[in-house]
Scaffold this active site. Structure first.
Site, PDB file in Angstrom:
ATOM      1  N   ASP A  12       0.863  -1.188   0.000  1.00 22.72           N
ATOM      2  CA  ASP A  12       0.000   0.000   0.000  1.00 22.72           C
ATOM      3  C   ASP A  12       0.901   1.239   0.000  1.00 22.72           C
ATOM      4  O   ASP A  12       2.087   1.153   0.353  1.00 22.72           O
ATOM      5  CB  ASP A  12      -0.915   0.018   1.236  1.00 22.72           C
ATOM      6  CG  ASP A  12      -1.820   1.250   1.254  1.00 22.72           C
ATOM      7  OD1 ASP A  12      -2.470   1.514   0.226  1.00 22.72           O
ATOM      8  OD2 ASP A  12      -1.869   1.959   2.276  1.00 22.72           O
ATOM      9  N   SER A  13       0.307   2.362  -0.330  1.00 25.12           N
ATOM     10  CA  SER A  13       1.061   3.614  -0.284  1.00 25.12           C
ATOM     11  C   SER A  13       1.505   3.916   1.153  1.00 25.12           C
ATOM     12  O   SER A  13       2.472   4.638   1.355  1.00 25.12           O
ATOM     13  CB  SER A  13       0.207   4.762  -0.810  1.00 25.12           C
ATOM     14  OG  SER A  13      -0.942   4.914  -0.002  1.00 25.12           O
ATOM     15  N   CYS A  75      -4.336  -1.337  -2.223  1.00 25.43           N
ATOM     16  CA  CYS A  75      -4.461   0.108  -2.419  1.00 25.43           C
ATOM     17  C   CYS A  75      -5.322   0.316  -3.657  1.00 25.43           C
ATOM     18  O   CYS A  75      -4.990  -0.187  -4.742  1.00 25.43           O
ATOM     19  CB  CYS A  75      -3.066   0.699  -2.634  1.00 25.43           C
ATOM     20  SG  CYS A  75      -3.070   2.457  -3.022  1.00 25.43           S
ATOM     21  N   THR A  77      -5.948   3.165  -5.197  1.00 26.69           N
ATOM     22  CA  THR A  77      -5.342   4.114  -6.120  1.00 26.69           C
ATOM     23  C   THR A  77      -4.345   3.379  -7.034  1.00 26.69           C
ATOM     24  O   THR A  77      -4.343   3.564  -8.255  1.00 26.69           O
ATOM     25  CB  THR A  77      -4.633   5.239  -5.330  1.00 26.69           C
ATOM     26  OG1 THR A  77      -5.537   5.713  -4.329  1.00 26.69           O
ATOM     27  CG2 THR A  77      -4.221   6.365  -6.229  1.00 26.69           C
ATOM     28  N   GLU A 160      -2.904   9.217   7.848  1.00 26.80           N
ATOM     29  CA  GLU A 160      -1.437   9.046   7.844  1.00 26.80           C
ATOM     30  C   GLU A 160      -0.783   9.879   8.946  1.00 26.80           C
ATOM     31  O   GLU A 160       0.285   9.554   9.424  1.00 26.80           O
ATOM     32  CB  GLU A 160      -0.848   9.407   6.474  1.00 26.80           C
ATOM     33  CG  GLU A 160      -1.156   8.401   5.366  1.00 26.80           C
ATOM     34  CD  GLU A 160      -0.286   7.147   5.400  1.00 26.80           C
ATOM     35  OE1 GLU A 160       0.919   7.240   5.664  1.00 26.80           O
ATOM     36  OE2 GLU A 160      -0.834   6.044   5.171  1.00 26.80           O
ATOM     37  N   CYS A 194     -11.118   2.944  -0.378  1.00 29.16           N
ATOM     38  CA  CYS A 194      -9.740   3.310  -0.073  1.00 29.16           C
ATOM     39  C   CYS A 194      -9.418   2.520   1.188  1.00 29.16           C
ATOM     40  O   CYS A 194     -10.189   2.550   2.159  1.00 29.16           O
ATOM     41  CB  CYS A 194      -9.607   4.806   0.181  1.00 29.16           C
ATOM     42  SG  CYS A 194      -7.977   5.261   0.833  1.00 29.16           S
ATOM     43  N   THR A 195      -8.298   1.830   1.158  1.00 25.26           N
ATOM     44  CA  THR A 195      -8.018   0.908   2.259  1.00 25.26           C
ATOM     45  C   THR A 195      -7.660   1.634   3.557  1.00 25.26           C
ATOM     46  O   THR A 195      -7.589   1.007   4.613  1.00 25.26           O
ATOM     47  CB  THR A 195      -6.892  -0.069   1.859  1.00 25.26           C
ATOM     48  OG1 THR A 195      -5.744   0.691   1.443  1.00 25.26           O
ATOM     49  CG2 THR A 195      -7.337  -0.965   0.727  1.00 25.26           C
ATOM     50  N   HIS A 196      -7.459   2.939   3.490  1.00 24.42           N
ATOM     51  CA  HIS A 196      -7.248   3.709   4.724  1.00 24.42           C
ATOM     52  C   HIS A 196      -8.566   3.957   5.470  1.00 24.42           C
ATOM     53  O   HIS A 196      -8.567   4.116   6.691  1.00 24.42           O
ATOM     54  CB  HIS A 196      -6.657   5.087   4.407  1.00 24.42           C
ATOM     55  CG  HIS A 196      -5.193   5.105   4.090  1.00 24.42           C
ATOM     56  ND1 HIS A 196      -4.670   4.528   2.963  1.00 24.42           N
ATOM     57  CD2 HIS A 196      -4.149   5.661   4.759  1.00 24.42           C
ATOM     58  CE1 HIS A 196      -3.359   4.738   2.940  1.00 24.42           C
ATOM     59  NE2 HIS A 196      -3.018   5.422   4.024  1.00 24.42           N
TER      60      HIS A 196
END
Ligand code: DGL
Length: 275
Positions: A12-13, A75, A77, A160, A194-196
């Site tokens: 993931d990012s 992710c 994106t 984040e 979005c995985t966040h």
């Protein structure tokens, strides 16, 4: 530095993919895992197609170099902007025996079944929303479904930076939910694409009627991987099953450990790497 061999790579990012990793490791606890967060270059949400493709490919190649035969892009994106190129251009040329899987298709395959009104709201990064990947993929499997999209550019930075439980997050949670729901009063299912975003579920629930279904992707992606490994023994037999897990970040390891420990509800020790 010791790397887990024959692990499932999860990318993931940043921290978001840990929500997917957690669900996968619960359903497939015996496998080995290497998680890589590109925290140094996160968030990806506003980056161009070319940049997301380049960053994602670098991270995938790093995971391949550690011996991962399969990498999950945890992710949206990266799945929206890099997966197709990697699958069609890079794998056949350079890594014909390896696989890279995304999170959009497995989600699109089932999300239509979760809505009674056949009106689904999709929340994602600008990159995911602009790619229209969910519109296209959901309509392939559920052509009669109405899909409404809303980007939430402030959510990933809030997460984040560890601000997702604080008061400041309330404003942006409310803002984007209102913008989504103003598109249709028929929306009964909201996909967190979005995985966040699962980290914001408590705040999202505070703003919504309880009759709106909030769907996170972790369990969906995990179930799809279980099925994939059953159907692809050529990959499954290359995977080790010693229940080893290792965490890597391109950013600050201490910061990663702090956040990851909250995500996973246990202590995590990561290693900083250059991809
Ligand atoms: N977790 C990513 C996604 O699912 C992250 C987004 C970002 O880095 O902006 O889209």
């Amino acid at each position: 530095m010791s790397f887990q061999k024959n692990a499932i790579g999860i990318f993931d990012s940043g921290f978001g993919g840990l929500t997917v990793f957690k669900a996968i490791a619960e359903q497939l606890p015996n496998y080995n895992y290497i998680y890589l967060g590109d925290n140094a270059r996160s968030p990806y949400g506003d980056h161009s197609f070319e940049t997301v493709y380049q960053y994602t490919l670098e991270c995938v190649e790093w995971l391949f170099a550690q011996g991962c035969p399969v990498v999950i892009l945890a992710c949206n994106t990266a799945s929206a902007k890099a997966l197709r190129n990697i699958q069609q251009l890079d794998l056949p040329k350079k890594y014909p025996l390896n696989k890279v899987l995304g999170v959009i298709r497995p989600t699109a395959e089932v999300i239509g079944n979760m809505s009674n009104s056949k009106s689904i709201g999709v929340l994602g990064t600008r990159g995911t929303v602009r790619s229209e990947s969910y519109l296209i993929e959901i309509h392939k499997f559920f052509p009669e479904t109405n899909v409404y999209q809303q980007s939430c550019p402030m959510w990933v930075p809030l997460i984040e930076n560890g601000e997702y439980e604080n008061e400041g997050a309330d404003y942006f949670v409310k803002k984007y939910l209102n913008e989504l729901l103003s598109q249709s009063d028929q929306i009964d299912t909201i996909l967190l694409a979005c995985t966040h975003y699962p980290l914001l579920v408590p705040k999202i629930k505070e703003q919504l009627n309880s009759n709106i279904n909030i769907v996170a992707q972790g369990d969906i992606v995990a179930a799809s991987l279980v099925d994939y490994l059953k159907r692809h023994s050529e990959i499954d037999t290359r995977l080790g099953q010693q229940s080893e897990q290792a965490f890597y970040t391109t950013g600050d390891a201490e910061a990663f450990d702090q956040h990851a420990s909250v995500f996973l509800e246990r202590s995590i020790i990561s290693t900083k790497v250059k991809v």
